[in-house]
Design a protein around this motif. Structure first.
Motif, PDB file in Angstrom:
ATOM      1  N   ASN A 105      49.592  28.867  48.194  1.00  0.00           N
ATOM      2  CA  ASN A 105      49.846  29.401  46.862  1.00  0.00           C
ATOM      3  C   ASN A 105      49.795  30.922  46.886  1.00  0.00           C
ATOM      4  OD1 ASN A 105      50.065  26.927  45.335  1.00  0.00           O
ATOM      5  ND2 ASN A 105      47.871  26.667  45.654  1.00  0.00           N
ATOM      6  N   PRO A 106      50.888  31.617  46.529  1.00  0.00           N
ATOM      7  CA  PRO A 106      50.846  33.077  46.497  1.00  0.00           C
ATOM      8  C   PRO A 106      49.947  33.576  45.374  1.00  0.00           C
ATOM      9  CG  PRO A 106      52.883  32.291  45.516  1.00  0.00           C
ATOM     10  CD  PRO A 106      52.183  31.079  46.073  1.00  0.00           C
ATOM     11  N   GLU A 107      49.498  34.812  45.480  1.00  0.00           N
ATOM     12  CA  GLU A 107      48.628  35.353  44.429  1.00  0.00           C
ATOM     13  C   GLU A 107      49.371  35.384  43.106  1.00  0.00           C
ATOM     14  OE1 GLU A 107      47.679  39.587  44.257  1.00  0.00           O
ATOM     15  OE2 GLU A 107      48.969  39.891  45.997  1.00  0.00           O
ATOM     16  N   LYS A 108      48.634  35.135  42.029  1.00  0.00           N
ATOM     17  CA  LYS A 108      49.233  35.131  40.697  1.00  0.00           C
ATOM     18  C   LYS A 108      49.558  36.558  40.261  1.00  0.00           C
ATOM     19  CE  LYS A 108      46.763  31.036  38.970  1.00  0.00           C
ATOM     20  NZ  LYS A 108      45.797  30.808  40.044  1.00  0.00           N
ATOM     21  N   PHE A 109      50.484  36.658  39.336  1.00  0.00           N
ATOM     22  CA  PHE A 109      50.734  37.940  38.694  1.00  0.00           C
ATOM     23  C   PHE A 109      49.532  38.312  37.825  1.00  0.00           C
ATOM     24  CE2 PHE A 109      55.064  36.464  39.559  1.00  0.00           C
ATOM     25  CZ  PHE A 109      55.674  37.624  40.023  1.00  0.00           C
ATOM     26  N   ALA A 110      49.463  39.567  37.419  1.00  0.00           N
ATOM     27  CA  ALA A 110      48.378  40.021  36.544  1.00  0.00           C
ATOM     28  C   ALA A 110      48.470  39.309  35.190  1.00  0.00           C
ATOM     29  CB  ALA A 110      48.458  41.531  36.354  1.00  0.00           C
ATOM     30  N   GLN A 111      47.321  39.193  34.537  1.00  0.00           N
ATOM     31  CA  GLN A 111      47.317  38.638  33.190  1.00  0.00           C
ATOM     32  C   GLN A 111      48.149  39.523  32.271  1.00  0.00           C
ATOM     33  OE1 GLN A 111      46.355  35.710  32.857  1.00  0.00           O
ATOM     34  NE2 GLN A 111      44.166  35.335  33.189  1.00  0.00           N
ATOM     35  N   GLN A 112      48.664  38.931  31.202  1.00  0.00           N
ATOM     36  CA  GLN A 112      49.552  39.630  30.291  1.00  0.00           C
ATOM     37  C   GLN A 112      48.928  40.925  29.770  1.00  0.00           C
ATOM     38  OE1 GLN A 112      51.980  37.162  27.560  1.00  0.00           O
ATOM     39  NE2 GLN A 112      51.107  38.388  25.923  1.00  0.00           N
ATOM     40  N   ASN A 113      49.733  42.008  29.823  1.00  0.00           N
ATOM     41  CA  ASN A 113      49.342  43.338  29.337  1.00  0.00           C
ATOM     42  C   ASN A 113      48.150  43.927  30.103  1.00  0.00           C
ATOM     43  OD1 ASN A 113      51.348  43.396  27.277  1.00  0.00           O
ATOM     44  ND2 ASN A 113      50.047  42.090  26.004  1.00  0.00           N
ATOM     45  N   THR A 114      48.099  43.651  31.401  1.00  0.00           N
ATOM     46  CA  THR A 114      47.073  44.242  32.254  1.00  0.00           C
ATOM     47  C   THR A 114      47.713  44.747  33.545  1.00  0.00           C
ATOM     48  OG1 THR A 114      46.537  42.163  33.398  1.00  0.00           O
ATOM     49  CG2 THR A 114      45.320  42.655  31.368  1.00  0.00           C
ATOM     50  N   ALA A 115      46.973  45.600  34.245  1.00  0.00           N
ATOM     51  CA  ALA A 115      47.409  46.104  35.553  1.00  0.00           C
ATOM     52  C   ALA A 115      46.181  46.253  36.443  1.00  0.00           C
ATOM     53  CB  ALA A 115      48.122  47.445  35.408  1.00  0.00           C
ATOM     54  N   THR A 116      46.312  45.867  37.708  1.00  0.00           N
ATOM     55  CA  THR A 116      45.211  45.973  38.665  1.00  0.00           C
ATOM     56  C   THR A 116      45.764  46.407  40.019  1.00  0.00           C
ATOM     57  OG1 THR A 116      45.379  43.655  39.362  1.00  0.00           O
ATOM     58  CG2 THR A 116      43.897  44.153  37.522  1.00  0.00           C
ATOM     59  N   GLY A 117      44.881  47.018  40.802  1.00  0.00           N
ATOM     60  CA  GLY A 117      45.234  47.405  42.162  1.00  0.00           C
ATOM     61  C   GLY A 117      44.013  47.323  43.047  1.00  0.00           C
ATOM     62  N   ASP A 118      44.219  47.300  44.345  1.00  0.00           N
ATOM     63  CA  ASP A 118      43.090  47.260  45.267  1.00  0.00           C
ATOM     64  C   ASP A 118      43.518  47.774  46.626  1.00  0.00           C
ATOM     65  OD1 ASP A 118      43.534  44.779  47.286  1.00  0.00           O
ATOM     66  OD2 ASP A 118      44.303  44.244  45.304  1.00  0.00           O
ATOM     67  N   VAL A 119      42.540  48.267  47.368  1.00  0.00           N
ATOM     68  CA  VAL A 119      42.723  48.603  48.782  1.00  0.00           C
ATOM     69  C   VAL A 119      41.639  47.851  49.549  1.00  0.00           C
ATOM     70  CG1 VAL A 119      43.774  50.853  48.400  1.00  0.00           C
ATOM     71  CG2 VAL A 119      41.293  50.677  48.523  1.00  0.00           C
ATOM     72  N   ASN A 120      41.959  47.428  50.771  1.00  0.00           N
ATOM     73  CA  ASN A 120      41.007  46.622  51.506  1.00  0.00           C
ATOM     74  C   ASN A 120      41.120  46.881  52.994  1.00  0.00           C
ATOM     75  OD1 ASN A 120      43.008  44.466  52.641  1.00  0.00           O
ATOM     76  ND2 ASN A 120      43.455  44.569  50.440  1.00  0.00           N
ATOM     77  N   GLY A 121      40.043  46.614  53.705  1.00  0.00           N
ATOM     78  CA  GLY A 121      40.023  46.765  55.147  1.00  0.00           C
ATOM     79  C   GLY A 121      38.997  45.833  55.766  1.00  0.00           C
ATOM     80  N   THR A 122      39.302  45.351  56.972  1.00  0.00           N
ATOM     81  CA  THR A 122      38.413  44.450  57.691  1.00  0.00           C
ATOM     82  C   THR A 122      38.358  44.871  59.153  1.00  0.00           C
ATOM     83  OG1 THR A 122      39.105  42.636  56.229  1.00  0.00           O
ATOM     84  CG2 THR A 122      37.891  42.044  58.219  1.00  0.00           C
ATOM     85  N   TYR A 123      37.142  44.862  59.712  1.00  0.00           N
ATOM     86  CA  TYR A 123      36.967  45.195  61.126  1.00  0.00           C
ATOM     87  C   TYR A 123      36.422  43.981  61.862  1.00  0.00           C
ATOM     88  CZ  TYR A 123      35.080  47.181  65.425  1.00  0.00           C
ATOM     89  OH  TYR A 123      34.793  47.427  66.738  1.00  0.00           O
ATOM     90  N   PHE A 124      36.961  43.712  63.085  1.00  0.00           N
ATOM     91  CA  PHE A 124      36.558  42.579  63.908  1.00  0.00           C
ATOM     92  C   PHE A 124      36.000  43.120  65.220  1.00  0.00           C
ATOM     93  CE2 PHE A 124      40.081  41.511  61.189  1.00  0.00           C
ATOM     94  CZ  PHE A 124      39.763  40.271  60.649  1.00  0.00           C
ATOM     95  N   SER A 125      34.726  42.874  65.476  1.00  0.00           N
ATOM     96  CA  SER A 125      34.078  43.502  66.630  1.00  0.00           C
ATOM     97  C   SER A 125      34.589  42.954  67.957  1.00  0.00           C
ATOM     98  CB  SER A 125      32.562  43.302  66.541  1.00  0.00           C
ATOM     99  OG  SER A 125      32.215  41.934  66.732  1.00  0.00           O
ATOM    100  N   ASN A 126      34.849  41.653  68.027  1.00  0.00           N
ATOM    101  CA  ASN A 126      35.199  41.040  69.308  1.00  0.00           C
ATOM    102  C   ASN A 126      36.485  41.614  69.887  1.00  0.00           C
ATOM    103  OD1 ASN A 126      36.692  38.833  70.955  1.00  0.00           O
ATOM    104  ND2 ASN A 126      34.560  38.142  70.960  1.00  0.00           N
ATOM    105  N   THR A 127      37.487  41.769  69.045  1.00  0.00           N
ATOM    106  CA  THR A 127      38.788  42.262  69.495  1.00  0.00           C
ATOM    107  C   THR A 127      38.974  43.747  69.207  1.00  0.00           C
ATOM    108  OG1 THR A 127      39.801  41.697  67.369  1.00  0.00           O
ATOM    109  CG2 THR A 127      39.844  40.004  69.096  1.00  0.00           C
ATOM    110  N   GLN A 128      37.919  44.393  68.669  1.00  0.00           N
ATOM    111  CA  GLN A 128      38.048  45.766  68.190  1.00  0.00           C
ATOM    112  C   GLN A 128      39.296  45.893  67.303  1.00  0.00           C
ATOM    113  OE1 GLN A 128      37.508  48.806  71.197  1.00  0.00           O
ATOM    114  NE2 GLN A 128      35.934  47.616  72.260  1.00  0.00           N
TER     115      GLN A 128
END
Length: 759
Positions: free
Chosen positions: A223-246
């Motif tokens: 299931n793809p992420e849903k659109f924002a609720q009506q008359n709203t706007a959101t944003g995000d930035v994200n990052g993940t680090y994995f030690s085993n594979t650097q």
């Protein structure tokens, strides 16, 4: 053609709609206090909002008709109701407090009900939960779902296995359309990033009634992420680090919705070096993935539509033996470069008490494979080797790698290149509800071409055409819900070398759900499924380098046809949940590889043959959250499957039995919200029931742990997760690892740190 013309004429009929408004208030059933920030969602309309601080909500521009509304919030039991719009009064809804997790609306089945209302048992997991458990890829994440495993080649390539069935027997859906990306290749993964995927649903068993060929073993529905609720706007930035594979994964997204128009964008970049074990790094398990997703939507009173696009480019090293030992991330030879484009549109026209749903998809898959023997600058390589000759073996390996990387883009030509182009359509008409009956009729189809451009020919040029027609009903009796349906399918395969085959199949399903007592629910499902042989099975004639076999296809293969009985029992009280699922699956004309005793081009020759087979097993588990410690959770599940041919031989690639035990706590403080911590022990048993050319594998135990939650930073949410997998750095080999024949271990200890900042 007559059907399509009828649909177009139907759409051309002008209909007058009222501008309806839906209002309501949600309160606590015990205290009558209003409940703020409840998610109010109409799955058929894909429209929703949140209640305000006083528990009120309002939705405008609603079409007339009967629609299900779902109310959900952490700490309360998810509730649904069907309303007939227009509604003259303000709805009054009372929610019951509970420690049980929120229920989700099941999208992969046609009537979009909560799991507690669904006749068919469907597993549902959010991608956020899979990531919190430390999953490196989507293929790895789904293995935490009972009854689901993955056939892997290193860390980057994984193929879903549902109750022992895999490859073309498991259908994958993304963005509402079937994913066709040459999944018949054994050295080929999902080709889908978990970025921008909201949740995963798994149908464990024949789903040919709903999806046609290739759903004989089940469906993995993304299931793809849903659109924002009506008359709203959101944003995000994200990052993940994995030690085993650097390794790392970095991404960002933005979405916005107005009264009628909505949009979203999301992109990510992932890179991993070779994964590490206790004693060595597994050479060329490194990979790089770029992913971009976008969506546009429009919704009015009588019509809604959305268009989504996803492009995924992956460079995946193909491991062969232990060699180079470093943490470079550019793949060595041999490697794959796969580019996958998915275009989809999903539209619904609403009539007074019915609706017409039209889903269209186009998938363009470009698969290229590069090998040593196709390097076109051998003299330059030899000069490079002499100039940088060292006594130290590790330095020689490093120079060899740099030489390969230096020529990857400009000097290499693909040994293998195939382009698979697929157009598919899915048209369903939701008839007006007649008393206790909800009914859907529809047609589905696919047109697909495979074209070769490389020097090697693995799968010949071919065209595949599918057409299917179906009807299914959900019947609500006082004490029993019944779902039944029937379907007819035709598949035509035309191969350039002269093979032309037609495959036809009738399939049906019937299921029953009843509440035996207030707390015990039983589900019984009987279903048939089928799978037409794929191009590899019909036409192969050459060495498959990934498995070091000379594979010989059989143009006379028949449909695989199966019949599965599935029984599920659930007990659910305020503080305890139990489940027992059992299945028995008979597969006629099961297709498999069998050695013929000869050697061709230095490789053992294998024929594609057929034999009847059977698979049986199931899952059992419980979830305890004792009173008054509702924040404490004990979870345990056991899964088993056995697969045998009628000649007494075991089927290959059957996962070993396993037990998962988890202790989890959930908590909130004034500054730390949605906090959690867990410890998990996965115990996998020895697998001795192996196929004719398989090797057995020993059992092992893997210990994992993690914690996380959300804090406020500059008045925005920062979600933090920290987890560790295989904490004891156990050296082990999973039975479904394609590296097991070389004695190569699976990934060792791995710490994962994730950050997500909402803007």
């Amino acid at each position: 053609m007559k059907f399509i013309l009828s649909v177009l004429l139907f759409l051309a009929i002008p209909t007058i709609y009222a501008q309806n408004t839906l209002k309501g208030q949600l309160t606590d059933s015990q205290t009558s206090e209003p409940i703020g920030y409840v998610n109010v969602y109409l799955p058929q309309l894909e429209k929703g909002t949140y209640t305000d601080e006083n528990g009120f909500f309002e939705l405008k521009n609603m079409p007339s008709g009967n629609y299900k509304i779902v109310y959900s919030i952490i700490g309360y039991e998810t509730q649904s109701q069907t309303v007939s719009i227009p509604v003259e009064t303000v709805l009054s809804i009372k929610l019951m407090p509970t420690a049980i997790e929120m229920e989700a609306v099941i999208i992969s089945t046609p009537f979009h009900k909560l799991q507690s209302e669904n006749v068919m048992k469907v597993e549902h997991e959010t991608v956020a939960d899979l990531q919190r458990n430390g999953a490196t890829t989507l293929a790895q994440g789904i293995t935490s779902i009972p009854g689901v495993e993955s056939i892997t080649t290193g860390a980057s390539i994984g193929k879903p296995v549902i109750r022992g069935l895999s490859s073309n027997r498991v259908l994958v859906y993304t963005q509402g359309v079937r994913l066709e990306n040459q999944q018949f290749g054994s050295e080929h993964g999902l080709g889908i990033s978990d970025t921008g995927i909201e949740s995963v649903e798994v149908i464990k068993g024949p789903a040919s009634l709903l999806y046609g060929s290739d759903a004989l073993g089940g469906v993995l529905y993304l299931n793809p992420e849903k659109f924002a609720q009506q008359n709203t706007a959101t944003g995000d930035v994200n990052g993940t680090y994995f030690s085993n594979t650097q390794g790392y994964k970095a991404g960002a997204g933005y979405k916005s919705s107005g009264e009628k128009f909505k949009m979203l964008f999301r992109g990510s970049l992932t890179e991993h070096a070779d994964y590490n074990t206790e004693n060595y790094r597994v050479t060329n398990t490194r990979f790089r993935e770029q992913d971009f997703k976008a969506g546009l939507g429009y919704q009015s009173t009588q019509f809604k539509t959305e268009f989504r696009y996803n492009v995924n480019n992956s460079k995946l090293g193909i491991p062969e033996e232990i060699g180079v030992q470093n943490t470079e991330k550019a793949p060595l030879l041999p490697y794959q470069e796969i580019t996958n484009h998915v275009f989809s549109s999903k539209s619904t026209v609403f009539f007074d008490n019915s609706s017409l749903e039209i889903n269209l998809g186009y998938i363009y898959n470009d698969r290229r494979e590069f090998e040593d023997e196709h390097h076109h600058h051998e003299d330059e390589e030899h000069e490079h080797e002499h100039e940088h000759e060292h006594d130290d073996h590790a330095d020689e390996d490093h120079d060899e790698e740099e030489s390969h990387d230096e020529h990857n883009e400009e000097d290499l030509h693909p040994a293998l290149q195939m382009k698979l182009k697929t157009f598919n359509y899915d048209v369903k008409y939701h008839l007006p509800t007649l008393g206790k009956f909800e009914t859907i009729v529809g047609v589905q189809g696919m047109h697909q071409t495979n074209t070769n451009y490389g020097e090697e020919l693995l799968i010949p040029n071919a065209t595949v055409n599918d057409f299917g027609v179906l009807a299914t009903s959900h019947i609500h009796f006082d004490k029993v819900d019944v779902q039944l349906g029937a379907r007819y399918d035709n598949r035509k395969i035309s191969v350039e070398n002269g093979i032309d085959r037609d495959f036809n199949s009738f399939n049906g399903a019937i299921g029953f759900k009843t509440d035996i007592t207030k707390n015990i629910t039983a589900r019984l499902n009987l279903a048939t499924g089928f799978r037409a042989p794929n191009l590899a099975e019909l036409t192969s004639d050459g060495v498959h380098h990934g498995s070091n076999r000379y594979e010989i296809g059989n143009s006379e293969l028949d449909n695989e046809q199966n019949f599965q009985t599935d029984l599920a029992l659930e007990y659910k009280s305020e503080h305890l949940e139990l489940f027992v699922n059992g299945f028995y699956n008979v597969v006629n004309d099961y297709i498999y590889l069998s050695p013929n005793g000869t050697v061709i081009d230095g490789a053992a020759a294998y024929d594609y043959v057929q034999n009847d087979a059977k698979l049986y097993g199931g899952e059992i588990g419980f979830h305890l959250h004792p009173h008054p410690l509702d924040w404490l959770h004990f979870e345990s599940s056991f899964e088993t499957v056995t697969g045998k041919q009628n000649n007494g031989l075991y089927l290959p690639l059957i996962p070993a039995n396993s037990i998962n035990n988890t202790i989890r706590v959930e908590y909130d403080t004034n500054w730390f919200q949605n906090g959690y911590a867990f410890v998990k022990l996965q115990s996998t048993f020895k697998q001795s029931n192996v196929g004719y050319f398989e090797t057995p594998t020993d059992g092992y135990n893997l210990l994992s742990a993690g914690l996380g939650g959300t804090i406020q930073v500059f008045k925005n949410d920062l979600t933090i997760s920290v987890s560790g997998n295989n904490l004891t750095d156990k050296s082990y080999i999973n039975h479904l690892s394609r590296l097991k024949n070389d004695g190569i271990f699976n990934i060792g200890r791995n710490f994962i740190i994730g950050l997500n900042y909402s803007i």
